[in-house]
Design an enzyme around this catalytic site. Structure first.
Site, PDB file in Angstrom:
ATOM      1  N   HIS A   1      -1.494 -52.290   4.283  1.00  0.00           N
ATOM      2  CA  HIS A   1      -2.816 -51.733   4.035  1.00  0.00           C
ATOM      3  C   HIS A   1      -3.504 -52.604   2.985  1.00  0.00           C
ATOM      4  CE1 HIS A   1      -2.544 -47.671   6.087  1.00  0.00           C
ATOM      5  NE2 HIS A   1      -1.336 -48.186   6.252  1.00  0.00           N
TER       6      HIS A   1
ATOM      7  N   ARG B   1      -3.493 -45.275  16.496  1.00  0.00           N
ATOM      8  CA  ARG B   1      -2.637 -44.268  15.858  1.00  0.00           C
ATOM      9  C   ARG B   1      -2.893 -44.220  14.353  1.00  0.00           C
ATOM     10  NH1 ARG B   1       0.879 -43.836  11.773  1.00  0.00           N
ATOM     11  NH2 ARG B   1       1.812 -45.850  12.300  1.00  0.00           N
ATOM     12  N   ASP B   2      -2.452 -45.199  13.640  1.00  0.00           N
ATOM     13  CA  ASP B   2      -2.614 -45.195  12.189  1.00  0.00           C
ATOM     14  C   ASP B   2      -4.087 -45.285  11.804  1.00  0.00           C
ATOM     15  OD1 ASP B   2      -1.774 -45.110   9.582  1.00  0.00           O
ATOM     16  OD2 ASP B   2      -1.114 -47.183   9.486  1.00  0.00           O
TER      17      ASP B   2
ATOM     18  N   HIS C   1       4.021 -54.007   7.694  1.00  0.00           N
ATOM     19  CA  HIS C   1       2.907 -53.090   7.934  1.00  0.00           C
ATOM     20  C   HIS C   1       2.128 -53.008   6.626  1.00  0.00           C
ATOM     21  CE1 HIS C   1       1.077 -49.287   9.582  1.00  0.00           C
ATOM     22  NE2 HIS C   1       0.961 -49.021   8.287  1.00  0.00           N
TER      23      HIS C   1
ATOM     24  N   CYS D   1      -3.749 -42.941   5.430  1.00  0.00           N
ATOM     25  CA  CYS D   1      -2.672 -41.995   5.711  1.00  0.00           C
ATOM     26  C   CYS D   1      -3.032 -40.620   5.158  1.00  0.00           C
ATOM     27  CB  CYS D   1      -1.359 -42.477   5.078  1.00  0.00           C
ATOM     28  SG  CYS D   1       0.014 -41.327   5.255  1.00  0.00           S
TER      29      CYS D   1
ATOM     30  N   ASN E   1      -5.674 -50.406   7.264  1.00  0.00           N
ATOM     31  CA  ASN E   1      -4.699 -51.464   7.475  1.00  0.00           C
ATOM     32  C   ASN E   1      -5.396 -52.819   7.432  1.00  0.00           C
ATOM     33  OD1 ASN E   1      -3.800 -48.957   8.969  1.00  0.00           O
ATOM     34  ND2 ASN E   1      -1.944 -50.170   9.104  1.00  0.00           N
TER      35      ASN E   1
END
Length: 311
Positions: free
Chosen positions: A211, A13-14, A209, A242, A251
């Site tokens: 990065h 997803r990300d 979360h 993003c 990430n």
């Protein structure tokens, strides 16, 4: 505090949402299988968003039935779908996701770019979705995005993510993820934000979360772990970025996070050696070099005729 750690894989997803190369649905399903084969049990594979805004997620509904199923594998798999609004929530619910992830950014600017809402509108939207999820029997995780800095307005005070976290927990969010969306934070900020929240709500309520834009993701992950956090997001090979956060890179690589936690005595159940196949497929699919630092070290050991000893 338990010595078991949970890594939630967000690469599908990300990791893919901002890639210039479109990855087809079958390849995503194959990548999900390789991740499960490596020991990942928590995966965030899709977001139910406008395909015009994020074309890479246009196949969320088509991918869902192709994902590995826990009942077929005889162990539980935990899937989460990201939802930006009530419509997205309804799509995720109807697709059968037991957990939905919401996004609440720390500033008006970031919420406007990400959700086309003000901060207050976005907070109210999250509250509506949380209430709907509770009524439907679904679990919720709320991302406090830009918790350390906004990509448009710069640094944010530590009290802001704390206040938003308190509001989301009061609304009924089961978990909260403190998100360094652009990789602008440092370990001391992690402690300053998280320590009061953990004292009030307990470490088990929280994910982090991270990065790795400025190379501090591992240090920040350890700062959170040192406070008792045992739930982390990561992305295979360091995929990420993003579309609404200029300058955000990947990430923290799943393989590097596994190595960090396992070498410090926290069990993840994830095999770094088996992750290499997932990284290789992700690299091929995105047509870009990928892989955490631990994989470079393993390759260098093998070139010397040595078997990498990870722990």
């Amino acid at each position: 505090m338990t010595d078991q750690a949970i890594i939630n894989e967000v690469g599908l997803r990300d990791g893919l949402q901002n890639q210039p190369v479109t990855v087809d649905t079958a390849t995503k399903a194959q990548l999900a299988q390789l991740l499960v084969d490596a020991g990942l049990r928590y995966i965030e594979p899709v977001s139910f968003v406008s395909p015009k805004a994020i074309p890479q997620m246009a196949d969320a509904a088509a991918l869902t039935p192709l994902l590995p199923r826990g009942e077929d594998l005889h162990f539980p798999l935990h899937y989460t779908a990201l939802v930006p609004n009530l419509k997205g929530y309804q799509l995720a619910r109807d697709a059968g996701y037991p957990t939905v992830a919401l996004v609440l950014s720390t500033t008006d600017s970031f919420n406007q770019r990400n959700l086309r809402m003000s901060l207050e509108q976005a907070a109210q939207s999250c509250e509506v979705i949380i209430a709907a999820a509770r009524a439907d029997g679904l679990a919720t995780r709320t991302y406090i995005s830009g918790a350390f800095a906004c990509p448009y307005d710069g640094p944010v005070p530590v009290t802001l993510p704390q206040q938003l976290t308190e509001r989301m927990i009061a609304a009924g969010s089961d978990e909260v993820a403190i998100a360094d969306t652009i990789g602008a934070g440092n370990p001391q900020q992690m402690k300053d934000i998280m320590a009061p929240l953990i004292r009030e709500f307990g470490a088990e309520r929280f994910y982090v979360h991270l990065h790795d834009t400025r190379g501090l993701a591992a240090a920040m992950a350890w700062a959170a772990a040192d406070l008792g956090v045992r739930r982390f997001d990561a992305s295979v090979g360091g995929l990420g970025g993003c579309p609404f956060a200029p300058g955000a890179t990947g990430n923290m690589a799943t393989e590097d996070l596994v190595y960090l936690l396992e070498s410090a005595g926290l069990k993840t159940g994830i095999d770094v050696e088996k992750l290499r196949a997932a990284v290789a497929l992700a690299q091929q699919a995105t047509q870009r070099p990928l892989g955490g630092r631990i994989l470079d070290w393993m390759a260098s050991q093998e070139k010397q005729g040595k078997t990498p000893c990870l722990w």
